[in-house]
Design an enzyme around this catalytic site. Structure first.
Site, PDB file in Angstrom:
ATOM      1  N   ARG A   1       3.201  -3.247  -6.025  1.00 33.58           N
ATOM      2  CA  ARG A   1       3.349  -1.906  -5.437  1.00 33.58           C
ATOM      3  C   ARG A   1       4.691  -1.864  -4.727  1.00 33.58           C
ATOM      4  NH1 ARG A   1      -0.959   1.397  -1.959  1.00 33.58           N
ATOM      5  NH2 ARG A   1      -1.644   1.773  -4.085  1.00 33.58           N
TER       6      ARG A   1
ATOM      7  N   HIS B   1       0.764   5.543 -11.042  1.00 34.91           N
ATOM      8  CA  HIS B   1      -0.260   4.673 -10.462  1.00 34.91           C
ATOM      9  C   HIS B   1      -1.387   4.575 -11.503  1.00 34.91           C
ATOM     10  CE1 HIS B   1      -2.688   2.610  -7.673  1.00 34.91           C
ATOM     11  NE2 HIS B   1      -2.639   3.404  -6.617  1.00 34.91           N
TER      12      HIS B   1
ATOM     13  N   ARG C   1      -7.328  -0.131  -0.385  1.00 36.12           N
ATOM     14  CA  ARG C   1      -8.204  -0.209  -1.553  1.00 36.12           C
ATOM     15  C   ARG C   1      -7.594  -0.971  -2.712  1.00 36.12           C
ATOM     16  NH1 ARG C   1      -9.227   3.666   1.456  1.00 36.12           N
ATOM     17  NH2 ARG C   1      -7.006   3.949   1.386  1.00 36.12           N
ATOM     18  N   THR C   2      -6.321  -0.653  -3.016  1.00 34.29           N
ATOM     19  CA  THR C   2      -5.748  -1.226  -4.233  1.00 34.29           C
ATOM     20  C   THR C   2      -5.634  -2.743  -4.104  1.00 34.29           C
ATOM     21  OG1 THR C   2      -4.558   0.848  -4.479  1.00 34.29           O
ATOM     22  CG2 THR C   2      -3.931  -0.901  -5.963  1.00 34.29           C
TER      23      THR C   2
ATOM     24  N   LYS D   1      14.760 -10.633   4.701  1.00 35.69           N
ATOM     25  CA  LYS D   1      16.142 -11.091   4.910  1.00 35.69           C
ATOM     26  C   LYS D   1      17.074 -10.384   3.947  1.00 35.69           C
ATOM     27  CE  LYS D   1      14.458 -15.725   6.074  1.00 35.69           C
ATOM     28  NZ  LYS D   1      14.362 -17.078   5.542  1.00 35.69           N
TER      29      LYS D   1
HETATM   30  C1  NCD Z   1      -2.708   6.331  -3.157  1.00 33.36           C
HETATM   31  C2  NCD Z   1      -1.346   5.718  -3.375  1.00 33.36           C
HETATM   32  O1  NCD Z   1      -1.030   4.668  -2.801  1.00 33.36           O
HETATM   33  O2  NCD Z   1      -0.619   6.294  -4.159  1.00 33.36           O
HETATM   34  N1  NCD Z   1      -3.665   5.486  -2.610  1.00 33.36           N
HETATM   35  C3  NCD Z   1      -4.322   4.598  -3.408  1.00 33.36           C
HETATM   36  O3  NCD Z   1      -3.759   3.787  -4.105  1.00 33.36           O
HETATM   37  N2  NCD Z   1      -5.653   4.685  -3.420  1.00 33.36           N
HETATM   38  C4  NCD Z   1      -2.633   7.654  -2.483  1.00 33.36           C
HETATM   39  C5  NCD Z   1      -2.001   7.763  -1.137  1.00 33.36           C
HETATM   40  O4  NCD Z   1      -1.451   6.811  -0.590  1.00 33.36           O
HETATM   41  O5  NCD Z   1      -2.076   8.878  -0.596  1.00 33.36           O
END
Ligand code: NCD
Length: 319
Positions: free
Chosen positions: A109, A137, A59-60, A87
């Site tokens: 991320r 997040h 999703r993100t 590497k």
């Molecule tokens: C979450 C995350 O990556 O922290 N997912 C997200 O971004 N929608 C939650 C998860 O991975 O459980």
């Protein structure tokens, strides 16, 4: 008074970096974009976003990419799995190299707590944290608040159960800090003993006067009758120790934890909505997906409007 100018060039590291009025400004900007997407089609014309995803994401990544393209921007394709990170390149070097190509915004991320702060200190453009380890997040929180506002009409006074892996779950850490900025919210934390909300976050939020209580998973049924929203999270296998011991701990906990339609029916709380940042594994019975309680797919859709708003604000978009 908050204005668009307050967001230009700004990093998004933690939800705690934003005041309540700034969060409200972001949410109303997302509402404007949802209502009239055409108006924003060329807002950030030709600006370049680099998504750097060192951890899996559905999703993100896709909502950030769709958001950037739909407001006229461009997305540089950076596949961590095919990069020199394999590497052994350090995060600091990657930051220097990527910034040398002059992107206008980076979305990061990473599995390490604090990676977003480290990267932002080196980056020559705004950095949006799309999740750093078990830390924060913030853009998920903005879309969660946007969703709560849609469900309840307001955020103040919401009664919410936050359930599951509260120790490692960065979405719930960021959400709790943000809820503490609103008034009259009541939070019911429900988790196994070993996955409780970190103390430092409880202490931090305590100063704001937010009401919260902690319960074991066995209290889930009782709490369902008292709240407007149950925010479910998965038990995160990847944050447990590697090897058979970690595997055993994970299975022990995840096998005890599942919200069923029967529990929702027993709660006699017809208006209760279930949120989840997703992915969900086995913590929500699949039957719930088709019930009027499920809000998680809608919640994921809201991510598009909120991320368009964040990118547009950070990049000083035309609209
Ligand atoms: C979450 C995350 O990556 O922290 N997912 C997200 O971004 N929608 C939650 C998860 O991975 O459980």
């Amino acid at each position: 008074m908050v204005s668009k100018a307050d967001f230009i060039g700004r990093d998004f590291i933690s939800s705690d970096d934003f005041s309540r009025s700034e969060i409200d400004f972001i949410l109303s900007s997302a509402k404007e974009i949802e209502a009239d997407p055409e108006k924003f089609k060329q807002s950030v014309l030709n600006k370049i976003m680099v998504p750097l995803f060192f951890e899996s994401s559905t999703r993100t990544t896709s909502s950030f990419q769709a958001a950037m393209l739909q407001i006229g921007g461009r997305v540089l394709d950076f596949d961590v799995d095919r990069s020199s990170v394999n590497k052994g390149e350090t995060l600091t070097d990657t930051a220097k190299i990527i910034c040398g190509y002059s992107p206008e915004v980076i979305v990061l991320r990473h599995n390490r707590d604090g990676a977003a702060r480290l990267f932002a200190d080196i980056a020559t453009c705004p950095l949006i944290n799309a999740g750093d380890g078990k830390n924060h997040h913030p853009t998920q929180t903005m879309l969660d608040l946007y969703s709560i506002q849609k469900i309840k009409g307001k955020i103040d006074g919401v009664k919410i159960a936050i359930v599951g892996d509260l120790k490692y779950g960065r979405t719930v850490h960021s959400l709790f800090l943000a809820l503490a900025k609103y008034s009259g919210c009541e939070v019911y934390f429900i988790s196994p003993e070993s996955l409780k909300m970190p103390k430092y976050l409880l202490e931090k939020a305590n100063k704001s006067g937010i009401k919260f209580n902690e319960f074991g998973l066995d209290k889930l049924q009782d709490v369902l009758g008292k709240v407007d929203i149950a925010y479910m999270t998965r038990i995160q296998r990847e944050r447990f120790p590697e090897g058979p011991e970690g595997e055993q701990q994970y299975h022990k906990i995840s096998s005890q934890y599942c919200l069923t339609l029967e529990m929702l029916n027993n709660s006699c709380n017809k208006s209760l909505k279930i949120m989840h940042p997703l992915p969900k594994i086995s913590e929500i019975d699949i039957e719930i997906d088709e019930s009027e309680h499920a809000y998680y797919f809608e919640q994921a859709k809201n991510g598009l409007f909120v991320r368009k708003a964040i990118l547009n604000l950070v990049l000083g978009g035309k609209e």
